[in-house]
Design an enzyme around this catalytic site. Structure first.
Site: not given
Ligand code: ADP
Ligand code: MG
Ligand code: ZN
Lengths: 298, 277
Positions: A39, A255, A258, A279, A285
């Site tokens: 980080g 979606c 899909c 998506c 997708c």
């Protein structure tokens, strides 16, 4: 001036990966430092790249420093492999790294460079995810002085970020940040995962894949090493929540292509002016669609 | 355990290059705090005092005498050029200027409170009144949203701001109300030591009186030790048990406030008291 002059790529005018070996080594050293201090924003000497900063030069330098001839690369922008930016970056890597394979399939890639998304498909220990970040420092929204921000990071003093979240809850009854959700890595440094939506933040947590974040303009590299704690800043009594995509009846929106009800969705307006959802991870997708049609044929 | 909370010895702050003559050529007898040889400003020199738990100590003096400089150093807003201060916290005792920056910040955020004359210094006007108090609580590691709300609300009620204004921006508040929010914020972590620098200066007399009352009530309720800086003898008379009189960076007189008011020793203090009558 010779108008027909072409870059002598074949004749090793450029080294593999565009950057010279010294530059790549330097970036790799910074990557190792970033991994050792999860980080922490490691400064590095960001090079001029033959494209504007802000087009992912930070991520690209990471990719070019890491990539080898046996790697398979996937580049995503806005969740899609086909966006202009993704295509440009991929072509640049193909041009400067002869022999490197490219793919759109998440599971085939060894190296994934992305701008806005972590792929829906769970990454593995064999993969590295490189994120291009525009804003590396989570504290920039509360403290303009970099010197003071460094001290705050050193002391892990993130109370002013929490004050922002407090004000958010007071005003909107919930934390409304959709991007740049401050996330604490390994219990100390808070990072700004600026390119990815809130949805993807939990996927940083204990990720089997190494996640590297590079900011070209700000000249910073930071890392979420594999299996590292990534904890979004929250209050004890207000749980962190990702976006939930629900319609007026409280149903999870699927979606339109899909039918997935577990993916991060982009909102689109169709030709008839209606709001539809799809998506954001186009590779995911497509794969879902292929599976469905294969099942139908069987 | 002694009842002492703060012990200040030889505290000094000189702005500028300093030369060997800075001290001997400034002070009340030279009628200046600026060194004629090098131009340095002796904002405070050789300030000594002890403060006891729950006590209110006044620092009085004209503008530029070094009152704010003294308090700023103790609140770590500024660094002394000489001297020491010991903060007695429970069983622990801290050599304040030997602490590292992080330790100083932690002490300042959790164990001290400050109320400035200018509310812009004490309050963040980008966020709500409650958010200002929340900031102090978050700094001292409270992470529970509802508890933060409750405590911030209670503090605003106690300082007579009203809970209903908690989510409003203090920019829209009156001057007196802003000082009340500052006091609430300063008290958020229930610090044993509070600094107040000209907190009623510039306010209407009736508002001043109400805020001074509030400060006294808080001292009675919480037993908070306070250092009250003012150029107003009336404030000292009402609040402070003991008082330091400063002039040109020096403490020229100190003792029980009643004694100083009734029988001032220094000619300057005598004039000050006479003019206030
Ligand atoms: N940062 C500084 N640089 C130079 N001189 C300063 C600085 N801060 C304060 N001073 C000077 O120190 C003296 C004492 O100031 P201060 O402690 O603010 O006085 P008071 O609070 O009693 O009015 C004044 O002459 C002031 O001009
Ligand atoms: Mg002052
Ligand atoms: Zn001098």
């Amino acid at each position: 001036m010779n108008a027909h002059y072409e870059l002598p790529l074949e004749d090793a005018g450029y080294s593999f990966g565009f950057l010279d070996e010294y530059a790549k080594k330097e970036v790799r050293r910074c990557i190792l430092k970033a991994i050792s201090i999860p980080g922490y924003q490691t400064p590095y000497a960001s090079r001029e790249m033959p494209m504007g900063r802000g087009f992912g030069t930070g991520g690209l330098q990471l990719t070019l420093s890491l990539i080898g001839a046996d790697d398979t690369l996937k580049v995503i922008d806005q969740g899609s492999d086909d966006s202009v930016n993704a295509v440009n970056l991929r072509q640049f890597v193909q041009l400067t790294c002869p022999g490197v394979a490219v793919t759109e399939k998440t599971q085939e890639a060894t190296l994934i460079q992305s701008r806005h998304r972590i792929p829906e498909k769970m990454l593995t220990e064999q993969q590295i995810l490189v994120l291009q970040v525009p804003y590396p420092d989570a504290l920039v929204v509360v403290e303009p002085s970099e010197a003071r921000r460094k001290v705050m990071h050193g002391e892990a003093d993130y109370s002013r970020l929490l004050v922002k979240l407090y004000e958010d809850v007071v005003r909107f009854d919930e934390i409304t940040l959709s991007h740049r959700y401050p996330t604490r890595i390994n219990g100390h440094y808070v990072i700004d995962p600026s390119p990815i939506p809130r949805w993807d933040v939990p996927r940083l947590h204990h990720s089997p894949a190494l996640v590297l974040l590079g900011a070209g303009r700000e000249k910073k590299i930071y890392a979420v090493p594999p299996y590292t704690v990534a904890a979004p800043l929250v209050f004890d009594d207000i749980a962190f929540r990702v976006e939930d995509f629900r319609d007026a009846n409280g149903q999870r929106i699927a979606c339109r292509c899909c039918g997935s009800i577990v993916s991060f969705l982009d909102e689109l307006i169709d030709d008839a002016g209606r709001v539809t959802h799809q998506c954001s991870d186009s590779a995911y997708c497509e794969e879902q669609q292929e599976t469905i049609s294969a099942r139908k044929q069987a | 355990m002694s009842n002492k909370i703060l012990s200040v010895r030889g505290l000094s702050r000189i702005h500028g290059e300093q030369c060997p003559l800075c001290i001997s050529s400034t002070g009340p007898e030279h009628d200046t705090n600026m060194c004629p040889h090098c131009g340095s400003v002796v904002a405070a020199h050789d300030v000594n005092f002890d403060l006891y738990r729950g006590e209110i100590l006044g620092i009085i003096g004209e503008s530029g005498s070094g009152k704010s400089s003294t308090v700023k150093m103790l609140y770590f807003d500024d660094m002394p050029t000489a001297g020491s201060a010991t903060f007695y916290d429970g069983d622990a005792q801290h050599d304040m200027f030997a602490l590292n920056a992080a330790q100083q910040r932690s002490m300042r955020n959790k164990r001290f409170g400050m109320v400035y004359q200018n509310p812009h210094l004490g309050l963040n006007f980008q966020i709500s009144a409650g958010g200002n108090i929340a900031e102090r609580l978050l700094m001292s590691d409270l992470r529970h949203y509802e508890e933060i709300r409750t405590r911030a609300g209670d503090l605003l009620v106690r300082t007579e701001v009203s809970r209903a204004r908690m989510d409003q921006n203090p920019r829209t508040f009156s001057g007196g109300m802003q000082q009340r929010v500052q006091i609430a914020k300063a008290l958020a972590t229930r610090p044993p030591l509070l600094f107040l620098d000209e907190v009623t200066t510039g306010l209407d007399l009736s508002v001043q009186a109400a805020i001074l009352d509030l400060i006294l009530e808080i001292q009675h309720e919480l037993g908070t030790a306070m250092i009250v800086v003012t150029h107003d003898l009336g404030v000292i008379r009402l609040l402070a048990g003991r008082t330091l009189v400063m002039k040109h960076g020096r403490v020229i007189e100190s003792g029980l406030t009643d004694q100083i008011l009734e029988d001032p020793q220094h000619a300057y203090t005598q004039r000050l008291v006479a003019s206030a009558l």
